[in-house]
Scaffold this active site. Sequence first.
Site, short mmCIF file in Angstrom:
data_model
loop_
_atom_site.label_atom_id
_atom_site.label_comp_id
_atom_site.label_asym_id
_atom_site.label_seq_id
_atom_site.Cartn_x
_atom_site.Cartn_y
_atom_site.Cartn_z
N ASN A 25 0.87 -1.18 0.00
CA ASN A 25 0.00 0.00 0.00
C ASN A 25 0.90 1.22 0.00
O ASN A 25 1.39 1.65 1.04
CB ASN A 25 -0.90 -0.01 1.24
N ASP A 55 -7.26 4.67 -9.79
CA ASP A 55 -8.67 4.73 -9.43
C ASP A 55 -9.11 6.19 -9.37
O ASP A 55 -8.52 6.98 -8.62
CB ASP A 55 -8.87 4.06 -8.06
#
Length: 277
Positions: free
Chosen positions: A152, A175
Amino acid sequence: MAGPPKKRQKRDEKEEGQMPQKKFYRQRAHANPFSDHDLTYPECPAAMDWAERFPAYAATTPAGIRQDNLIAKEDLVKYGHPKLTQQVEFADIGCGYGGLLFALAPKLPQTMILGLEIRTSVTDFVQEKAKALRVQHASEGLYQNVSCIRANTMKFLPNFFNKAQLSKIFLCFPDPHFKTRKHKARIVSTTLNSEYAFVLKPGGMVYTITDVEDLHMWMAGHFDAHPSFERVLEAELADDECVEVMQTETEEGKKVERNGGQKHVAVFRRLADPPWP
């Protein structure tokens, strides 16, 4: 009565050097970067066992490490696992199924390229594909310079890379997080841009591409406003093969092409830090 074979079972049935089948590694397109994903990450870049991902570049003794890589020599003694003869230079953040990685790897065989992906199954696919390509091209020595880790990057980017280590970062079709309340999850922000500046060397580049104009304006606006970056003019990018690969080799790029959509590209250069007064 036994049910159909599970995905993990089907994955494990393939032979060495056989390419993984994407249908066994499918996963939802989005993951919440603020959730606890049960991730394993190093306490610092030196604690990462990079030799596991790039075995061809492993140096098991300080004598095998380049003379200018003194940090690696010290860390070999401290952490006990093999270090690399050179460092990762390119990072593809949110690499998906690795289209950019596997297109760049044979074009730049002396450059170490790493994909970072938060989704478990997708990361597994890229790792397995890298292993298969290494076997298939063993005689040529190709694809030894590419790998992928599950990470992450919104939380742990400095845990993997030293200050001024990278020369290129790719943010390909991230995204969009369309809803205003979700904008904080976008991969480009004032805070994250400072982290990109930390791991990039002066003159290093951040490459962005998206088919969402609003997101393109968001990313460009945040990088333009950041004191550590400047916009790279289109004329300078005419001969940049990374721009061409980014537009044509990623899965999303191909999908946009099929659907007749637009691709918005912007590239930003890391500026040198001003001298301390």
